[in-house]
Design an enzyme around this catalytic site. Sequence first.
Site: not given
Length: 319
Positions: A11, A72, A103, A125, A127, A129, A171
């Site tokens: 992403g 992807r 990730d 990202t 996120d 994360d 996510r």
Amino acid sequence: MKRLGVLTSGGDSPGMNAVIRAVVRKAIYQDLEVYGIYHGYQGLIEGEIKKLEIGSVGDIIHRGGTMLHSARCLEFKTEEGQLKGIEQLNKHGIEGLVIIGGDGSYRGAKALTERGYPCVGVPGTIDNDIPGTDFTIGFDTALNTVIDAIDKIRDTATSHERTYLIEVMGRNAGDIALWAGLAGGAETILVPEYNYNMEDIIARLKRGNERGKKHSIIIVAEGVGSAVDFSKKIEETTGYETRVTVLGHVQRGGSPTASDRVLASRLGALAVELLMEGKGGRAVGIEKNRLVDYDIIEALAMPHNIDKKMYDLSTELSI
């Protein structure tokens, strides 16, 4: 080292272009050649590789998304796909690779590392994360996008005296929800890291209503579930009128904030420095405003933790 490559994967996030710019210009300043790999690992497998010059990255630091595009790639998860990628790198004489992403991107870098190919992962990202860093590139920009939306929605919630549920991305991490909810004064924040009690949520809404509060904002992290489902439960239980806003991919776009641009520039330059020192298989980040780097395999094994004190504070301030 004379040649290195750079790619973005997974992403997109605001600030990726700033990383690319930093990698290209830092490398050229050090008399290295830089090659951009387009469309992530898929482009690596297919040989979508082009030499980048100083002018190639002009006028991109303020742009969201990624000039190298992203995709992807399930094939790269296979041994055959990874070997195809390494074959392309060898074909172009690329001796080290900077990989910008989240990730999944890091796992691709880990696979290359285990095959003896020097890579450095840069956390790009929204996120937030990625282990081994306090903040990921794009998180601050996404956060400000969400806060802007919360402020606008609260105006409408106040005018119509309704409960609004806002579903945000992240996510399986609740960082966007927590930070935006605290900054936006949300009455309830639901994150995947902590269990929620529907009865407590309903009770909080009723307490507010009893003291004359006619509107509320509830932030729902996508990792918890659908804001639409929560909305239905609240209406069925309380009879209060609710509205749902799913912010979606608007959170990924936009011009990166100053914070994200600076972080991206610092981490991109650090990635080049590590490769020049012969240090592959690393993941860069920032901790307590200090640049750090970890073994990328060890970094992926680290847990991602949300700030419990901040979560508790958000509950205390929303009484």
